[in-house]
Design a protein around this motif. Structure first.
Motif, mmCIF file in Angstrom:
data_model
loop_
_atom_site.group_PDB
_atom_site.id
_atom_site.type_symbol
_atom_site.label_atom_id
_atom_site.label_comp_id
_atom_site.label_asym_id
_atom_site.label_seq_id
_atom_site.Cartn_x
_atom_site.Cartn_y
_atom_site.Cartn_z
ATOM 1 N N LEU A 181 0.811 -1.221 0.000
ATOM 2 C CA LEU A 181 0.000 0.000 0.000
ATOM 3 C C LEU A 181 0.842 1.268 0.000
ATOM 4 O O LEU A 181 0.481 2.257 -0.649
ATOM 5 N N GLY A 182 1.977 1.254 0.733
ATOM 6 C CA GLY A 182 2.780 2.463 0.882
ATOM 7 C C GLY A 182 3.241 3.072 -0.434
ATOM 8 O O GLY A 182 2.934 4.244 -0.726
ATOM 9 N N PRO A 183 3.976 2.327 -1.262
ATOM 10 C CA PRO A 183 4.409 2.881 -2.549
ATOM 11 C C PRO A 183 3.240 3.266 -3.449
ATOM 12 O O PRO A 183 3.323 4.239 -4.206
ATOM 13 N N LEU A 184 2.137 2.488 -3.376
ATOM 14 C CA LEU A 184 0.966 2.816 -4.184
ATOM 15 C C LEU A 184 0.375 4.162 -3.773
ATOM 16 O O LEU A 184 0.079 5.020 -4.618
ATOM 17 N N LEU A 185 0.206 4.375 -2.473
ATOM 18 C CA LEU A 185 -0.335 5.647 -1.978
ATOM 19 C C LEU A 185 0.602 6.810 -2.284
ATOM 20 O O LEU A 185 0.156 7.908 -2.637
ATOM 21 N N ALA A 186 1.915 6.560 -2.149
ATOM 22 C CA ALA A 186 2.877 7.622 -2.456
ATOM 23 C C ALA A 186 2.788 8.042 -3.915
ATOM 24 O O ALA A 186 2.890 9.236 -4.238
ATOM 25 N N GLY A 187 2.578 7.066 -4.803
ATOM 26 C CA GLY A 187 2.446 7.390 -6.221
ATOM 27 C C GLY A 187 1.195 8.209 -6.519
ATOM 28 O O GLY A 187 1.190 9.074 -7.397
ATOM 29 N N LEU A 188 0.126 7.947 -5.772
ATOM 30 C CA LEU A 188 -1.115 8.686 -5.975
ATOM 31 C C LEU A 188 -1.065 10.075 -5.355
ATOM 32 O O LEU A 188 -1.661 11.023 -5.879
ATOM 33 N N ILE A 189 -0.347 10.209 -4.219
ATOM 34 C CA ILE A 189 -0.330 11.473 -3.483
ATOM 35 C C ILE A 189 0.762 12.425 -3.966
ATOM 36 O O ILE A 189 0.596 13.649 -3.921
ATOM 37 N N SER A 190 1.882 11.891 -4.448
ATOM 38 C CA SER A 190 3.035 12.727 -4.794
ATOM 39 C C SER A 190 2.732 13.832 -5.808
ATOM 40 O O SER A 190 3.334 14.911 -5.719
ATOM 41 N N PRO A 191 1.828 13.624 -6.779
ATOM 42 C CA PRO A 191 1.522 14.747 -7.685
ATOM 43 C C PRO A 191 0.948 15.967 -6.971
ATOM 44 O O PRO A 191 1.045 17.089 -7.485
ATOM 45 N N THR A 192 0.361 15.781 -5.782
ATOM 46 C CA THR A 192 -0.194 16.911 -5.039
ATOM 47 C C THR A 192 0.857 17.604 -4.179
ATOM 48 O O THR A 192 0.553 18.615 -3.537
ATOM 49 N N GLY A 193 2.074 17.057 -4.138
ATOM 50 C CA GLY A 193 3.156 17.661 -3.361
ATOM 51 C C GLY A 193 3.786 16.662 -2.407
ATOM 52 O O GLY A 193 3.099 15.812 -1.832
ATOM 53 N N TRP A 194 5.116 16.775 -2.236
ATOM 54 C CA TRP A 194 5.829 15.846 -1.363
ATOM 55 C C TRP A 194 5.454 16.043 0.106
ATOM 56 O O TRP A 194 5.560 15.106 0.903
ATOM 57 N N ASN A 195 5.026 17.242 0.472
ATOM 58 C CA ASN A 195 4.598 17.461 1.859
ATOM 59 C C ASN A 195 3.461 16.526 2.245
ATOM 60 O O ASN A 195 3.430 15.981 3.364
ATOM 61 N N ASN A 196 2.526 16.310 1.323
ATOM 62 C CA ASN A 196 1.391 15.441 1.594
ATOM 63 C C ASN A 196 1.820 13.979 1.758
ATOM 64 O O ASN A 196 1.219 13.226 2.527
ATOM 65 N N VAL A 197 2.858 13.591 1.018
ATOM 66 C CA VAL A 197 3.386 12.235 1.173
ATOM 67 C C VAL A 197 3.924 12.047 2.591
ATOM 68 O O VAL A 197 3.669 11.025 3.247
#
Length: 506
Positions: free
Chosen positions: A446-462
């Motif tokens: 789940l971790g890498p999958l969520l990071a891939g989905l969230i990273s376009p919104t900014g690394w802070n959100n990751v």
């Protein structure tokens, strides 16, 4: 007249026969799981070769691609614009299969001899790793082939962890288990480094060899395992370890056979060996639900789910984060990311040492996770201000994030698999290890999958996602931490009472 012994012979005689066997098993299982991780690593190195910018390369004369095509040198089907999704599918095929297979693997591991089970798993893992690389030599360009190989490899790789943890747990008692397994758990980082170095040799030429060579080494190690692995110390007439202590037992010598229920107070090995090898005395394997009923299994499993989510997100996304945020080049970003693994080795050893000294596995994990949350926040905001700060923060974050992860998957799994509630039945060790690591592997997927989905919104959100997962991991340990604090208070009160009785006799 006798002469003085040579230093080397004196050193050999300084250790008992039991110590040499224990050291050999520890080294062998270390090398076994190093090979497992070595065979997983090449895909992360070869990704850059499967899809690359070909503008600076000279196109062959007989090439049929268009003149302006900048991906003519990439490997189909990863030469399209959706290559990130395709590579992600290859990654998730392995991680999901590994997570699902882990729950089943421990059940088989309890019912089959570890030597056969582990050897077969390594041979098959080596085969599927090599088959992925053979796609280069067979000129395979079908996505389903690579996904299918990854699924098969993910399933057979689940034979490794429950088996090696069970074997080490059989040989080492609880007294020094945290420190020993903390050092032993560095096989993960060593395997990652070896896999990266081997894959890097051929990645720019014949990338298929980046998989074939680690696959052959893994298969060869499987054959070596079949020839030399010893599952139980009693099989070679060594003293069995003490898996848990109770009042009245000698806790200063956890390996003393006199503390084992199958040996008498004279410490006769023959009695212990006879007891362990008597077919009628062997306990039955525990069921999946029976393993879940062991106190602490569910809490540590759910804690590991979120702890491994954080760890694997760093594993898969840290180089890209350093590349984008700190503006290092690709090689420097890759080199810096290895410091997170270095910190993980340090954290695993410290967690094991502290938990052995305090007898508080859950409290040790909880404190490290609590400290990890603000450190990840600081790393995101000030960790990229310079090379020195990056190095220091990466090592600290690696220690605090991977320390609990290492402790739970090693010493905690071994402790719970030999819990007192089992009344001496250590057959649960493989199933417990599989349940805990299998639950953690869900988080790893789940971790890498969520990071891939969230990273376009900014690394802070990751990083906010990672900090939230870290806090959730702490919450699942609250009950166990409370129980450990109560146990410490009781122990302290009884110690004070004994002191008062000695200083003020009636």
């Amino acid at each position: 007249m006798r002469t003085s012994l040579a230093p080397g012979i004196w050193f050999l005689r300084a250790f008992s026969r039991d110590s040499w066997f224990r050291g050999f098993i520890l080294l062998l299982t270390f090398l076994i799981y190093t090979c497992y991780h070595m065979s997983r690593k090449p895909i992360s190195v070869v990704k850059s070769r499967l899809h690359q910018n070909c503008s600076d390369l000279i196109k062959p004369i007989n090439d049929t691609h268009m003149i302006n095509d900048t991906t003519w040198c990439s490997w189909a089907p990863f030469d399209k614009d959706n290559y990130k999704e395709l590579l992600g599918a290859v990654d998730n095929a392995f991680l999901v299969a590994y997570a699902i297979g882990m729950f089943i693997s421990g059940i088989f591991g309890e019912r089959l001899p570890i030597r056969y089970y582990l050897s077969a798993g390594m041979l098959l893992s080596g085969l599927f790793t090599a088959l992925f690389g053979m796609g280069y030599f067979w000129n395979v360009h079908m996505l389903w082939y690579f996904v299918l190989i990854q699924i098969c490899n993910g399933l057979v790789q689940t034979t490794g962890w429950p088996s090696v943890v069970t074997c080490v747990g059989n040989w080492f008692g609880k007294g020094r288990r945290g420190l020993i397994m903390g050092i032993w758990n560095s096989h993960t980082s060593v395997g990652n480094i070896m896999g990266s170095l081997l894959a890097g040799i051929w990645v720019n030429e014949q990338w298929g060899l980046s998989f074939v060579v680690p696959g052959v080494i893994t298969a060869a190690m499987g054959a070596f395992t079949f020839l030399f692995l010893v599952e139980y110390p009693e099989d070679v007439d060594c003293a069995p370890p003490q898996h848990h202590s109770s009042p009245g037992e000698d806790e200063d010598n956890p390996e003393d056979p006199a503390n084992d229920p199958c040996s008498d107070r004279e410490g006769h090995l023959e009695a212990a060996t006879k007891c362990s090898k008597d077919p009628s005395a062997k306990p039955a394997a525990i069921s999946f639900l029976g393993a879940l009923r062991i106190p602490g299994v569910i809490e540590f499993s759910l804690c590991l789910l979120f702890a491994k989510l954080v760890s694997y997100t760093f594993l898969y996304w840290l180089p890209l984060y350093i590349f984008n945020v700190a503006h290092f080049d690709a090689k420097e970003a890759g080199d810096l990311s290895t410091l997170f693994d270095v910190g993980g080795i340090i954290g695993g050893i410290l967690a094991g040492l502290i938990s052995d000294y305090t007898s508080g596995r859950a409290t040790t994990c909880c404190i490290m996770l609590i400290l990890a949350a603000p450190m990840m926040f600081l790393y995101n905001y000030i960790g990229q201000s310079g090379m020195t700060s990056s190095i220091v923060m990466l090592i600290i974050c690696g220690a605090l994030v991977n320390g609990p992860y290492a402790l739970i998957t090693t010493a905690v799994s071994a402790d719970l698999g030999t819990h007192q509630s089992l009344k001496g039945n250590a057959k649960a060790l493989s199933t417990v290890s599989a349940i805990i690591d299998g639950t953690g592997s869900v988080g790893a997927a789940l971790g890498p999958l969520l990071a891939g989905l969230i990273s376009p919104t900014g690394w802070n959100n990751v990083f906010y996602m990672l900090i939230s997962a870290d806090i959730l991991a702490c919450l699942f340990l609250c009950r166990l931490v409370y129980k450990e604090i109560l146990a410490w208070k009781t122990s302290l009160s009884s110690g004070r009472g004994s002191s008062m009785a000695l200083t003020h006799p009636r």
